[in-house]
Design a protein around this motif. Structure first.
Motif, PDB file in Angstrom:
ATOM      1  N   GLN A 262     -29.742   0.778 -31.443  1.00 18.13           N
ATOM      2  CA  GLN A 262     -29.074   0.857 -30.004  1.00 18.13           C
ATOM      3  C   GLN A 262     -27.454   0.832 -30.041  1.00 18.13           C
ATOM      4  OE1 GLN A 262     -29.814  -2.408 -26.906  1.00 18.13           O
ATOM      5  NE2 GLN A 262     -29.905  -0.715 -25.484  1.00 18.13           N
ATOM      6  N   GLU A 276     -26.453  -1.716 -32.982  1.00 14.61           N
ATOM      7  CA  GLU A 276     -27.495  -2.694 -33.097  1.00 14.61           C
ATOM      8  C   GLU A 276     -28.786  -2.166 -33.762  1.00 14.61           C
ATOM      9  OE1 GLU A 276     -28.210  -5.359 -30.142  1.00 14.61           O
ATOM     10  OE2 GLU A 276     -29.483  -6.829 -31.464  1.00 14.61           O
ATOM     11  N   SER A 279     -35.917  -4.388 -34.758  1.00 10.68           N
ATOM     12  CA  SER A 279     -36.950  -4.067 -35.306  1.00 10.68           C
ATOM     13  C   SER A 279     -38.193  -3.909 -34.439  1.00 10.68           C
ATOM     14  CB  SER A 279     -37.413  -5.593 -36.078  1.00 10.68           C
ATOM     15  OG  SER A 279     -36.574  -5.835 -36.987  1.00 10.68           O
ATOM     16  N   ASP A 292     -39.870 -10.251 -29.721  1.00 10.75           N
ATOM     17  CA  ASP A 292     -39.658 -11.837 -29.180  1.00 10.75           C
ATOM     18  C   ASP A 292     -41.082 -12.632 -29.888  1.00 10.75           C
ATOM     19  OD1 ASP A 292     -37.488 -11.672 -27.799  1.00 10.75           O
ATOM     20  OD2 ASP A 292     -38.312 -10.681 -26.172  1.00 10.75           O
ATOM     21  N   LEU A 307     -38.240 -10.515 -43.904  1.00 10.78           N
ATOM     22  CA  LEU A 307     -37.976  -9.565 -42.782  1.00 10.78           C
ATOM     23  C   LEU A 307     -36.644  -9.112 -42.714  1.00 10.78           C
ATOM     24  CD1 LEU A 307     -39.044  -8.230 -40.232  1.00 10.78           C
ATOM     25  CD2 LEU A 307     -38.274 -10.368 -38.789  1.00 10.78           C
ATOM     26  N   VAL A 311     -35.295  -4.995 -43.084  1.00 10.72           N
ATOM     27  CA  VAL A 311     -34.397  -4.578 -42.009  1.00 10.72           C
ATOM     28  C   VAL A 311     -32.960  -3.970 -42.832  1.00 10.72           C
ATOM     29  CG1 VAL A 311     -33.164  -4.978 -39.845  1.00 10.72           C
ATOM     30  CG2 VAL A 311     -35.476  -5.983 -40.011  1.00 10.72           C
ATOM     31  N   ASN A 335     -29.728  -8.540 -36.579  1.00 12.68           N
ATOM     32  CA  ASN A 335     -30.079  -9.876 -35.931  1.00 12.68           C
ATOM     33  C   ASN A 335     -30.666 -10.572 -37.297  1.00 12.68           C
ATOM     34  OD1 ASN A 335     -29.974  -9.586 -32.752  1.00 12.68           O
ATOM     35  ND2 ASN A 335     -31.187  -7.737 -33.482  1.00 12.68           N
ATOM     36  N   SER A 337     -31.792 -14.855 -37.859  1.00 12.86           N
ATOM     37  CA  SER A 337     -32.361 -16.091 -37.061  1.00 12.86           C
ATOM     38  C   SER A 337     -31.580 -17.353 -37.511  1.00 12.86           C
ATOM     39  CB  SER A 337     -33.901 -16.052 -37.382  1.00 12.86           C
ATOM     40  OG  SER A 337     -34.376 -17.287 -37.207  1.00 12.86           O
ATOM     41  N   ARG A 421     -27.729 -10.708 -21.125  1.00 16.21           N
ATOM     42  CA  ARG A 421     -27.900  -9.700 -20.145  1.00 16.21           C
ATOM     43  C   ARG A 421     -28.288 -10.425 -18.814  1.00 16.21           C
ATOM     44  NH1 ARG A 421     -32.351  -8.195 -23.463  1.00 16.21           N
ATOM     45  NH2 ARG A 421     -34.393  -8.724 -22.332  1.00 16.21           N
ATOM     46  N   GLY A 455     -27.326  -5.438 -22.039  1.00 10.85           N
ATOM     47  CA  GLY A 455     -28.189  -5.199 -20.890  1.00 10.85           C
ATOM     48  C   GLY A 455     -27.466  -4.604 -19.667  1.00 10.85           C
ATOM     49  N   GLY A 475     -26.643  -1.107 -23.369  1.00 12.19           N
ATOM     50  CA  GLY A 475     -27.721  -1.195 -22.370  1.00 12.19           C
ATOM     51  C   GLY A 475     -28.187   0.015 -22.060  1.00 12.19           C
TER      52      GLY A 475
HETATM   53  P1  C2E Z   1     -31.516  -9.035 -28.588  1.00 12.14           P
HETATM   54  O1  C2E Z   1     -30.685  -9.230 -30.057  1.00 12.14           O
HETATM   55  O2  C2E Z   1     -30.652  -9.620 -27.235  1.00 12.14           O
HETATM   56  O3  C2E Z   1     -31.722  -7.442 -28.364  1.00 12.14           O
HETATM   57  C1  C2E Z   1     -31.421  -6.819 -27.183  1.00 12.14           C
HETATM   58  C2  C2E Z   1     -32.639  -6.562 -26.449  1.00 12.14           C
HETATM   59  O4  C2E Z   1     -32.518  -6.299 -25.250  1.00 12.14           O
HETATM   60  C3  C2E Z   1     -33.803  -5.718 -27.220  1.00 12.14           C
HETATM   61  O5  C2E Z   1     -35.092  -6.038 -27.108  1.00 12.14           O
HETATM   62  C4  C2E Z   1     -33.206  -4.488 -26.379  1.00 12.14           C
HETATM   63  O6  C2E Z   1     -34.353  -3.244 -26.736  1.00 12.14           O
HETATM   64  C5  C2E Z   1     -33.235  -5.031 -25.151  1.00 12.14           C
HETATM   65  N1  C2E Z   1     -32.238  -4.212 -24.274  1.00 12.14           N
HETATM   66  C6  C2E Z   1     -31.402  -3.560 -24.639  1.00 12.14           C
HETATM   67  N2  C2E Z   1     -30.591  -2.840 -23.422  1.00 12.14           N
HETATM   68  C7  C2E Z   1     -31.195  -3.224 -22.226  1.00 12.14           C
HETATM   69  C8  C2E Z   1     -31.120  -3.157 -21.010  1.00 12.14           C
HETATM   70  O7  C2E Z   1     -30.463  -2.480 -20.413  1.00 12.14           O
HETATM   71  N3  C2E Z   1     -32.011  -3.827 -20.060  1.00 12.14           N
HETATM   72  C9  C2E Z   1     -33.099  -4.707 -20.728  1.00 12.14           C
HETATM   73  N4  C2E Z   1     -33.854  -5.218 -19.914  1.00 12.14           N
HETATM   74  N5  C2E Z   1     -33.160  -4.825 -22.094  1.00 12.14           N
HETATM   75  C10 C2E Z   1     -32.330  -4.408 -22.932  1.00 12.14           C
HETATM   76  P2  C2E Z   1     -36.080  -6.106 -28.049  1.00 12.14           P
HETATM   77  O8  C2E Z   1     -35.873  -4.957 -28.991  1.00 12.14           O
HETATM   78  O9  C2E Z   1     -37.457  -6.256 -27.526  1.00 12.14           O
HETATM   79  O10 C2E Z   1     -35.674  -7.432 -28.943  1.00 12.14           O
HETATM   80  C11 C2E Z   1     -35.879  -8.666 -28.642  1.00 12.14           C
HETATM   81  C12 C2E Z   1     -35.255  -9.704 -29.406  1.00 12.14           C
HETATM   82  O11 C2E Z   1     -35.892  -9.791 -30.586  1.00 12.14           O
HETATM   83  C13 C2E Z   1     -33.906  -9.255 -29.625  1.00 12.14           C
HETATM   84  O12 C2E Z   1     -32.778  -9.547 -28.601  1.00 12.14           O
HETATM   85  C14 C2E Z   1     -33.726 -10.096 -30.873  1.00 12.14           C
HETATM   86  O13 C2E Z   1     -33.114 -11.592 -30.711  1.00 12.14           O
HETATM   87  C15 C2E Z   1     -34.885 -10.194 -31.539  1.00 12.14           C
HETATM   88  N6  C2E Z   1     -34.997  -9.259 -32.736  1.00 12.14           N
HETATM   89  C16 C2E Z   1     -35.253  -7.852 -32.728  1.00 12.14           C
HETATM   90  N7  C2E Z   1     -35.075  -7.327 -33.879  1.00 12.14           N
HETATM   91  C17 C2E Z   1     -34.824  -8.511 -34.627  1.00 12.14           C
HETATM   92  C18 C2E Z   1     -34.781  -8.404 -36.168  1.00 12.14           C
HETATM   93  O14 C2E Z   1     -35.069  -7.531 -36.907  1.00 12.14           O
HETATM   94  N8  C2E Z   1     -34.604  -9.848 -36.796  1.00 12.14           N
HETATM   95  C19 C2E Z   1     -34.439 -10.827 -35.947  1.00 12.14           C
HETATM   96  N9  C2E Z   1     -34.085 -12.149 -36.356  1.00 12.14           N
HETATM   97  N10 C2E Z   1     -34.412 -10.755 -34.505  1.00 12.14           N
HETATM   98  C20 C2E Z   1     -34.596  -9.573 -34.141  1.00 12.14           C
END
Ligand code: C2E
Ligand code: CA
Ligand code: CA
Length: 501
Positions: A262, A276, A279, A292, A307, A311, A335, A337, A421, A455, A475
């Motif tokens: 993104q 960014e 996964s 999540d 993981l 990535v 990202n 953890s 966000r 966001g 976003g």
């Molecule tokens: P995050 O790091 O805050 O990632 C942003 C999340 O917000 C992503 O959801 C993205 O798809 C979503 N998003 C981006 N723009 C917008 C928007 O305009 N509006 C809304 N409503 N959502 C938006 P995603 O992909 O479901 O990821 C959720 C969380 O999972 C991420 O939050 C991050 O904390 C975690 N995550 C994702 N991939 C990885 C990874 O490879 N490793 C780790 N440790 N955590 C990950």
């Protein structure tokens, strides 16, 4: 002087003072009352009786205080500070008797597997600290009014109030996750079994409920790292969760976790400032599983290191394959953890891994969430500095929610924060969100820290962020997460920077 000597010494000392005063003044008092011999003898008898009553009362007060102190010392477990088993059972009885018809409680018993090997791994003192940490973590969150006890050396009992009986499964999963995080923090290979029973359905009094929880724990202890509910339906749900853990392990090993990118934009120039990496896991039976969910499972089961490595591997290879690394892209955020940052081994592994790819390391930014759970902040700061020597930068994700605070800037050398966000969502209508966002931006800029608003979903939010002097934004309005191929297309010069898929 210790307590066992101090108490008798106090009693003897008080007796000595009282009796000496008595000897000195009581005869004078009797003599001043009358000269009559008969009256004198009577007064002496009364005086003797008064002395006996006074000294008896003194003895009674002091012995009673001593007993009370001893009792309350026995009420608390000296290692964890939790209630002793007998007090716990008394309160359990009371709490359940006083409960309303609509109340739901869960009683769970947590038992550490192979406790002896834990003590062998970290020694006596650290084992006590570990037990104390577990005690603290099962007593959270406080709004569930937890009542807990260490019922034997490596066993805990806890009663918590639930808003809804449907919450039991997620609550017990949370307890399990907390236990695993504690074990992870101490770098030990410890697992636990949990047996849980629900009030009133599995037992409508303390005795029955305890029997149900013990039964569930006995079932759980037939294998390790297991959760059993007295209700078989809930156990089935837990079994499914464990199955998902196995599938996730397999997906990581088979490199079946995908990644998407993104873009992050510079608000002023509207150019892509970086990407960014997020996964994605699509399973043949579960369908698309949200990060999540699977990132939390990875944290609970110590899969984060693998993981993250996967990535990083995929990111570098996909960006290289599309000729983007270092050319169109100067910043790639991944990202990680907070539990990884807590682990010295994981951070050393990451450092070694990145040494093999210095070009990628220089462009890498690591985003960290939940900084509140960072255990040893000095140790984390060392890990951050070590990686910074390779050119890695650091970002605090979801800033403003949970327990994030500006205090982190003085402890960790971070380069960027991402305003959560939930604040960006409220920018147009909620003056508080706008004030908080503006405050965060001003303070971060004062520290020389880059601010990204995440966001952003519409033009109005973007223009407010511009007036607030926010540097970067990310976003759906600016760009959805996309494959590396789509990213390449969106980054080709003839395309409009913001018109991504
Ligand atoms: P995050 O790091 O805050 O990632 C942003 C999340 O917000 C992503 O959801 C993205 O798809 C979503 N998003 C981006 N723009 C917008 C928007 O305009 N509006 C809304 N409503 N959502 C938006 P995603 O992909 O479901 O990821 C959720 C969380 O999972 C991420 O939050 C991050 O904390 C975690 N995550 C994702 N991939 C990885 C990874 O490879 N490793 C780790 N440790 N955590 C990950
Ligand atoms: Ca992030
Ligand atoms: Ca975020």
């Amino acid at each position: 002087m210790n307590k066992t000597k101090r108490y008798p010494a106090n009693i003897v000392f008080s007796y000595l003072i009282l009796s000496s005063l008595w000897v000195l003044f009581s005869d004078l008092a009797v003599e001043s009352l009358s000269n009559d011999l008969q009256e004198h003898a009577l007064a002496q008898t009364v005086k003797g009786l008064v002395f006996i009553i006074l000294t008896s009362a003194l003895l009674w007060v002091m012995v009673r205080k001593n007993n009370r102190d001893l009792e309350s010392a026995n009420d608390l477990d000296s290692v964890t500070g939790l209630h002793s088993p007998s007090v716990f059972y008394r309160y359990l009885n009371k709490r359940l008797k006083k409960s309303q018809a609509s109340d739901h409680y869960v009683l769970f018993l947590l038992d550490i597997d192979n406790f002896k090997s834990v003590a062998d791994q970290i020694g006596f003192e650290n084992t006590n600290l570990f037990l104390k940490d577990i005690a603290r973590s099962i007593e959270l969150p406080i709004e569930h009014q937890p009542l807990s006890s260490r019922v034997h050396s490596d066993g805990f009992a806890c009663l918590v109030k639930l808003d809804d009986k449907e919450d039991i499964e997620s609550y017990i999963a949370l307890v399990h996750r907390r236990f695993n995080q504690c074990a992870y923090r101490y770098d030990i290979n410890a697992t636990c079994c949990i047996g849980a029973a629900l009030f009133p359905s599995d037992g409508n009094n303390a005795k029955q409920l305890m029997a149900s929880a013990i039964h569930a724990l006995t079932e759980a202890k037939k294998s390790k790292n297991t959760i059993e509910f007295h209700d078989p339906k809930l156990t089935e749900l837990e079994r499914q969760r464990q199955e998902m853990v196995q599938e996730l392990r397999k997906a990581i090993d088979d490199k079946a976790i995908d990644i998407v990118f993104q873009p992050k934009f510079n608000i002023e120039s509207r150019l892509v400032a970086g990407v960014e990496v997020l996964s994605r896991w699509t399973h043949e039976r579960y369908g698309v599983v949200s990060p999540d969910i699977f990132v939390a499972l990875a944290e609970e089961n110590h899969f984060c290191r693998d993981l993250t490595t996967l990535v990083l591997e995929k990111t570098a290879s996909q960006l290289r394959a599309n000729g983007l690394l270092g050319n169109e892209l100067n910043s790639v955020s991944v990202n990680i953890s907070a539990v990884e940052l807590n682990s010295v081994d994981d951070m050393n592994h990451l450092d070694e891994y990145l040494r093999k790819d210095p070009e990628f390391a220089r462009l890498l930014c690591l985003e960290i969430t939940e900084t509140a759970i960072l255990k040893d902040i000095d140790q984390c700061a060392i890990a951050v500095q070590t990686l910074k020597k390779q050119g890695v930068s650091f970002s605090i994700d979801d800033f403003g929610v949970g327990y994030t605070s500006f205090g982190i800037f003085s402890k960790l050398d971070v380069d960027e924060i991402k305003v959560d966000r939930s604040y960006i969502n409220g920018l147009e209508d909620d003056y508080r969100s706008r004030a908080i966002t503006s405050g965060i931006i001003d303070i971060a800029r004062g520290f020389g820290i880059n601010v990204v608003a995440e966001g952003v979903e519409n033009a109005q939010q973007l223009s407010i962020l511009k007036t607030l002097n926010c540097e970067q934004a990310q976003g759906y309005y600016l760009g959805y997460p996309m494959s590396s191929k789509q990213l390449k297309v969106s980054l080709t010069p003839e395309k409009e920077p913001c018109s991504t898929t």
